[in-house]
Design an enzyme around this catalytic site. Sequence first.
Site, PDB file in Angstrom:
ATOM      1  N   HIS A   1      49.204  34.124  46.591  1.00  0.00           N
ATOM      2  CA  HIS A   1      48.331  34.519  45.463  1.00  0.00           C
ATOM      3  C   HIS A   1      46.928  34.892  45.816  1.00  0.00           C
ATOM      4  O   HIS A   1      46.422  34.175  46.766  1.00  0.00           O
ATOM      5  CB  HIS A   1      48.436  33.658  44.392  1.00  0.00           C
TER       6      HIS A   1
ATOM      7  N   ASP B   1      52.430  37.693  35.641  1.00  0.00           N
ATOM      8  CA  ASP B   1      51.145  37.306  35.755  1.00  0.00           C
ATOM      9  C   ASP B   1      50.485  36.755  34.307  1.00  0.00           C
ATOM     10  O   ASP B   1      49.421  36.873  34.124  1.00  0.00           O
ATOM     11  CB  ASP B   1      50.320  38.518  36.277  1.00  0.00           C
TER      12      ASP B   1
HETATM   13  C1  1WB Z   1      42.364  37.376  36.328  1.00  0.00           C
HETATM   14  C2  1WB Z   1      43.578  37.579  36.690  1.00  0.00           C
HETATM   15  C3  1WB Z   1      41.897  36.021  36.571  1.00  0.00           C
HETATM   16  C4  1WB Z   1      44.148  36.798  37.641  1.00  0.00           C
HETATM   17  C5  1WB Z   1      42.511  35.221  37.397  1.00  0.00           C
HETATM   18  O1  1WB Z   1      41.908  33.939  37.662  1.00  0.00           O
HETATM   19  C6  1WB Z   1      43.754  35.646  38.111  1.00  0.00           C
HETATM   20  C7  1WB Z   1      41.723  38.128  35.456  1.00  0.00           C
HETATM   21  C8  1WB Z   1      42.381  33.194  38.711  1.00  0.00           C
HETATM   22  O2  1WB Z   1      42.377  39.319  34.968  1.00  0.00           O
HETATM   23  O3  1WB Z   1      40.762  37.591  34.874  1.00  0.00           O
HETATM   24  C9  1WB Z   1      45.546  36.996  38.385  1.00  0.00           C
HETATM   25  O4  1WB Z   1      46.176  36.393  39.042  1.00  0.00           O
HETATM   26  O5  1WB Z   1      45.865  38.219  38.360  1.00  0.00           O
HETATM   27 MN    MN Z   2      48.204  36.005  39.191  1.00  0.00          MN
END
Ligand code: 1WB
Ligand code: MN
Length: 345
Positions: A182, A305
């Site tokens: 990830h 997600d």
């Molecule tokens: C976000 C997206 C933030 C993901 C994240 O923090 C992760 C966001 C760890 O869109 O703010 C993700 O996994 O796509």
């Molecule tokens: Mn993610």
Amino acid sequence: MTPASKPIRRIATEEAFSIPEVAAGLREVARAPGNSLDLVLVERIYDAKVDDVQARLLPRLLDLEKERLKDMDANGVAMHLLSLTAPGVQMFDADTATELATLANDKLAAVIKRHPTRFAGLATFAPQSPKRAAVEMERAMKKLKLNGFILNSHTHNEYLDNPKYFPILEAAEDLDGCIYIHPRAPSDGMAAPFRDYGLDSAQWGYGIEVSTHAVRMMVSGVFDRFPKLKICIGHMGEAVHFWLWRLDYMNKNAQNRGSAPKTKLTPSEYFKRNFVITTSGQESHLALDFSIKALGIDNVLWAIDYPYQPSAPAVAFMDSAPVSAAEREKLYHGNAERVFHIKLE
Ligand code: 1WB
Ligand code: MN
């Protein structure tokens, strides 16, 4: 109910959670001096000073059995394959990370035990201590019956092609545990151009970080040493497969001039043999069609997600994808069941 009217089993494969102890550790990281690009987001989520969309994510990450189950029910999602959200334990020192990984895995296993048809889970581990990580990986799959592994890309700016991590790759291969790489923000050496315009994370930086990680693994020869190692990457494969022709061509040049080691297979052969991809947060039918044609229907898995992306459009995207009924079954659950050892109901 006739088989035709049986609802499709939707298994979402990149679904994020956290535990209070890891969240508290990340709040400390946010308050300590540091220059990591991940701090942009870690500060917003774990030490919020302004009420914005990202600040509101933490309760949704910590919740497993209330709003999350309701959201799944409302959207016809049978199961979340859970993983400790980025950056996981990878910004902590080795001892803290090892301890928190064990705790997170225990808590994950307990929640799956309460809801065995609704949750499966990827085990976390602390790459900061590769030998202890390998021990935890074995415990997590054999004793806790978790379904594979989550790694939030680089650890202190180092990638899995570094031989110090080979005990981790060896354990994953022996256990047949797929490692889901990830994203986290780009490592220190490439962080500068991602500091403007919100490019640090999901908008652009995450994809560059993970695609670079995947390419490093392929061109370093890691998969000659660990031919059965399985890696999963999200966000429609972080666009790596769009690059395969050029990667093959230029990697051969790099090998011929001595810049890259000779490998048994080409990057495109490794990508098709050793990787699967998911559709997390990348809801384009054109990109899905390209992915299926480039990699084969068996190598593409559905994901939402959650809670970073809303569930309803992710379901609508896959429900309306221009694929056959048999293909949709593979995308929604068949491939996930195979790759992540999820039992059929
Ligand atoms: C976000 C997206 C933030 C993901 C994240 O923090 C992760 C966001 C760890 O869109 O703010 C993700 O996994 O796509
Ligand atoms: Mn993610």
